[in-house]
Design a protein around this motif. Structure first.
Motif, mmCIF file in Angstrom:
data_model
loop_
_atom_site.group_PDB
_atom_site.id
_atom_site.type_symbol
_atom_site.label_atom_id
_atom_site.label_comp_id
_atom_site.label_asym_id
_atom_site.label_seq_id
_atom_site.Cartn_x
_atom_site.Cartn_y
_atom_site.Cartn_z
ATOM 1 N N ASP A 85 -11.288 7.175 46.807
ATOM 2 C CA ASP A 85 -10.928 6.866 45.423
ATOM 3 C C ASP A 85 -11.578 7.892 44.495
ATOM 4 O OD1 ASP A 85 -11.718 5.439 42.721
ATOM 5 O OD2 ASP A 85 -10.014 4.305 43.531
ATOM 6 N N ARG A 86 -10.825 8.424 43.537
ATOM 7 C CA ARG A 86 -11.347 9.457 42.640
ATOM 8 C C ARG A 86 -12.447 8.926 41.732
ATOM 9 N NH1 ARG A 86 -6.539 13.496 40.506
ATOM 10 N NH2 ARG A 86 -5.457 13.778 42.487
ATOM 11 N N ASP A 87 -12.318 7.701 41.304
ATOM 12 C CA ASP A 87 -13.351 7.150 40.431
ATOM 13 C C ASP A 87 -14.664 6.971 41.181
ATOM 14 O OD1 ASP A 87 -12.153 6.341 37.658
ATOM 15 O OD2 ASP A 87 -10.624 5.807 39.112
ATOM 16 N N PRO A 114 -5.461 5.648 44.663
ATOM 17 C CA PRO A 114 -5.203 4.738 43.543
ATOM 18 C C PRO A 114 -5.127 5.421 42.184
ATOM 19 C CG PRO A 114 -7.112 4.014 44.847
ATOM 20 C CD PRO A 114 -6.728 5.351 45.345
ATOM 21 N N ALA A 115 -5.688 6.632 42.053
ATOM 22 C CA ALA A 115 -5.769 7.277 40.739
ATOM 23 C C ALA A 115 -4.405 7.477 40.096
ATOM 24 C CB ALA A 115 -6.494 8.618 40.863
ATOM 25 N N PHE A 116 -3.354 7.560 40.900
ATOM 26 C CA PHE A 116 -2.018 7.825 40.371
ATOM 27 C C PHE A 116 -1.237 6.552 40.035
ATOM 28 C CE2 PHE A 116 -2.266 12.240 42.055
ATOM 29 C CZ PHE A 116 -1.789 12.906 40.924
ATOM 30 N N GLN A 117 -1.810 5.389 40.269
ATOM 31 C CA GLN A 117 -1.048 4.158 40.041
ATOM 32 C C GLN A 117 -0.601 4.026 38.587
ATOM 33 O OE1 GLN A 117 -2.280 0.558 42.710
ATOM 34 N NE2 GLN A 117 -4.181 1.650 42.247
ATOM 35 N N ALA A 118 -1.484 4.377 37.660
ATOM 36 C CA ALA A 118 -1.144 4.226 36.241
ATOM 37 C C ALA A 118 0.032 5.094 35.843
ATOM 38 C CB ALA A 118 -2.363 4.572 35.383
ATOM 39 N N HIS A 119 0.213 6.232 36.484
ATOM 40 C CA HIS A 119 1.319 7.130 36.159
ATOM 41 C C HIS A 119 2.656 6.574 36.657
ATOM 42 C CE1 HIS A 119 -2.405 9.428 36.442
ATOM 43 N NE2 HIS A 119 -1.899 10.323 35.607
ATOM 44 N N HIS A 120 2.594 5.729 37.667
ATOM 45 C CA HIS A 120 3.822 5.182 38.244
ATOM 46 C C HIS A 120 4.363 3.981 37.476
ATOM 47 C CE1 HIS A 120 2.558 7.626 41.680
ATOM 48 N NE2 HIS A 120 3.739 7.419 42.235
ATOM 49 N N MET A 121 3.482 3.173 36.909
ATOM 50 C CA MET A 121 3.905 1.888 36.356
ATOM 51 C C MET A 121 4.974 2.017 35.262
ATOM 52 S SD MET A 121 2.530 -0.391 38.237
ATOM 53 C CE MET A 121 2.710 0.760 39.594
#
Length: 614
Positions: free
Chosen positions: A271-273, A454-461
């Motif tokens: 995870d990036r965070d 998971p870092a890309f999840q926000a870009h998909h929503m």
């Protein structure tokens, strides 16, 4: 590809640079070679201009992976064989092997000898006779000979990762003519960069692999010949590479001022965070930041404020290539370009960039982004010469301005673009039925986004939400890195994110991304499944170009046809490197253009190891 390549030079250029013809008529001998004959460094150059030859040796460079090749993953590893399809290869394994030649970072494509002291090239460019340095050694002290080099190239061609075997297909054979002479023969009409790729490949010990299968993943450290060897490691967590203090190549012109750290360590995070937290806790010391949210909101921790951690932005003038969601056209629902364009119209880049990424990025539009090979405006006469034979076989837009994704109103749900998407879907036979969008095959239109972090999840929503307004049922599938790699290699996905870029002199490497053959080659980079004879023909023109202008015009023609295919939903790129590192490092004041940030190769420890560990 990695940073090591080798390129061909013509007789005229060789003579101009002071190389003397030898033996066979038309044959040349050189200490370095380049695609179009230009070399900056003379035969007796002491070192590359950009290195610090007085850089101290010592210290530790620790980081997280920022690039990958062949079977490598950003998040994990389970094998020390990084040159085959099986397994997830460890980072840094290229540092443990010495190739025939290495690249100069301040020239677009020039290469100079490491294991190879010189090379003789036949007049037809089909035979390369490398003279190896007799002092070359493996880490156990055994001699590195031409037989090892011949074995290595043969094994990579026949058993290596598909990306390797494809790029070596025009290498006919590699043979040893004694301990220090390697003869490599190429096929007629070979790709311009095939010799470069071959000479950049690692050299393995033939004796070591006599008792071990080459094409199996393994956690046994292989016998290398490079400036580093495998040290401590824990599968999936970290790997350390230890500098070989008595390395045979340390004082060669291509090596001086580089390989300065006593140890290079790669740490792996899922995870990036979490990886960022590891950096703030000094679990590793260097980080290139790829997440704009973190760069803009989280670099305010105490070590930043008191100067113990430095931030630096370095320009990136190299071709940035393509990043985006690649649509798998092997699946019937994506075969119509109108469908692919409709799916692209549902992505609001302007809103995503402003709201999620702090306006840090520019939209990618071309596989040759940020280079002179990217097509703009109407085709030039030179481009038309390549395109005219295909008039009527390619979309008419190829002969006008190249396709650029539409600019949204930034609202996150641009009604104009969504209405256009609806029209495109209807025209393609994807109509609504009982409140759901149907494919042209009469099935409910469902799509899955494959993701491994998971870092890309926000870009998909928001994208998924817009697809829902079109009646398309979209979902996000987050899988572990091993499963992601397996599904990617098997082309088992609808949408898959990838970023790729080419060198300033692209050649045979294009085949893995765009050729008809690569569309069915497991593990290739042709994620979209592009299988177009026109693309193959134009790609071959790029590969065969014998001058830089011809290459540029052919690439622009190819760019127009690929962009007309709507094979991917373009994402974004940044024209700079965002670096953060604990203040224990130094680097050359003027980093060369063609090696990125030059870390860890050109950097050094500015403070003793005891202070690095504090």
């Amino acid at each position: 590809m990695n940073r090591r390549h080798v390129l061909g030079i013509g007789l005229g250029a060789a003579a101009a640079l002071g190389f003397s013809p030898v033996r066979a008529e038309g044959e040349t001998s050189a200490h370095g070679i380049s695609a179009f004959g230009d070399l900056k460094y003379p035969v007796d150059f002491p070192n590359f201009d950009y290195v610090n030859v007085t850089a101290p040796k010592g210290g530790v460079f620790s980081t997280v992976p920022s690039s990958r090749s062949f079977n490598q993953s950003f998040q994990t590893f389970n094998s020390l064989n990084a040159y085959i399809l099986k397994g997830d290869g460890a980072q840094g394994m290229g540092m443990t092997f010495a190739p025939l030649m290495v690249r100069a970072g301040d020239e677009p494509d020039a290469m100079y000898g490491l294991v190879a002291k010189s090379v003789q090239i036949s007049g037809d460019g089909l035979t390369y006779r490398f003279t190896l340095r007799p002092e070359a050694r493996f880490h156990d002290g055994s001699k590195l000979t031409a037989r090892d080099a011949a074995f290595s190239l043969t094994a990579l061609k026949t058993k290596g990762h598909p990306l390797i075997t494809q790029q070596m297909r025009d290498m006919v054979k590699a043979e040893a003519a004694g301990d220090t002479t390697l003869v490599v023969t190429f096929a007629e009409k070979r790709g311009r960069d095939v010799p470069l790729f071959v000479a950049g490949m690692p050299i393995f010990s033939q004796a070591y692999y006599t008792a071990r299968p080459f094409d199996e993943s393994s956690q046994e450290p292989p016998l290398g010949s490079g400036p580093y060897k495998v040290g401590r490691f824990e599968v999936g967590r970290y790997i350390e590479l230890d500098r070989v203090k008595d390395w045979w190549g340390a004082d060669l012109p291509v090596s001086r001022g580089s390989n300065n750290f006593d140890a290079v360590r790669f740490d792996f995070y899922r995870d990036r965070d979490v990886a960022f937290e590891g950096f703030t806790g000094r679990n590793y010391l260097y980080r290139e930041e790829f997440t704009s949210r973190i760069w803009n909101t989280r670099y305010d921790f105490p070590a930043i404020k008191d100067g113990r951690v430095k931030q630096e932005m370095l320009p990136d003038d190299t071709p940035s290539g393509a990043q985006g969601w690649f649509l798998n056209t092997r699946r019937d629902k994506f075969k119509d370009p109108r469908v692919r364009e409709a799916l692209g119209n549902a992505f609001d880049f302007e809103w995503t960039n402003k709201t999620i990424m702090y306006g840090a990025y520019v939209r990618t539009v071309s596989p040759f982004q940020n280079s002179d090979m990217m097509a703009t405006g109407a085709p030039s006469p030179e481009e038309l010469a390549y395109l005219e034979p295909f008039r009527g076989k390619v979309p008419a837009e190829v002969f006008g301005n190249p396709y650029v994704p539409p600019t949204s109103d930034g609202s996150g749900q641009d009604r104009t673009l969504l209405r256009k998407a609806v029209q495109l879907l209807n025209d393609a036979g994807c109509v609504m039925k009982d409140g759901k969008r149907m494919t042209a095959q009469g099935e409910p239109f469902k799509v899955e986004f494959l993701l491994d972090e998971p870092a890309f999840q926000a870009h998909h929503m928001p994208y998924i939400k817009n697809l829902g307004t079109l009646g398309i049922e979209a979902m996000l599938r987050l899988v572990d890195p091993v499963q992601f790699r397996a599904r990617r290699d098997d082309f088992d996905f609808d949408f898959c994110i990838e970023r790729f870029s080419f060198s300033t002199v692209p050649g045979d490497s294009l085949r893995s991304f765009f050729s008809v053959q690569s569309a069915t080659t497991r593990g290739s980079n042709n994620l979209a499944g592009i299988s177009d004879p026109v693309v193959d023909t134009l790609m071959n023109e790029v590969i065969a170009a014998d001058t830089r202008p011809k290459l540029v015009f052919a690439a622009r023609a190819l760019d127009r046809v690929i962009r007309a295919g709507r094979y991917w939903v373009p994402q974004w790129y940044a024209n700079s490197h965002r670096l953060a590192y604990w203040d224990v490092f130094g680097h050359p004041a003027n980093l060369p253009k063609y090696v990125g940030v030059g870390a860890p190769d050109l950097w050094w420890a500015s403070k003793p190891s005891t202070e690095q560990a504090k």
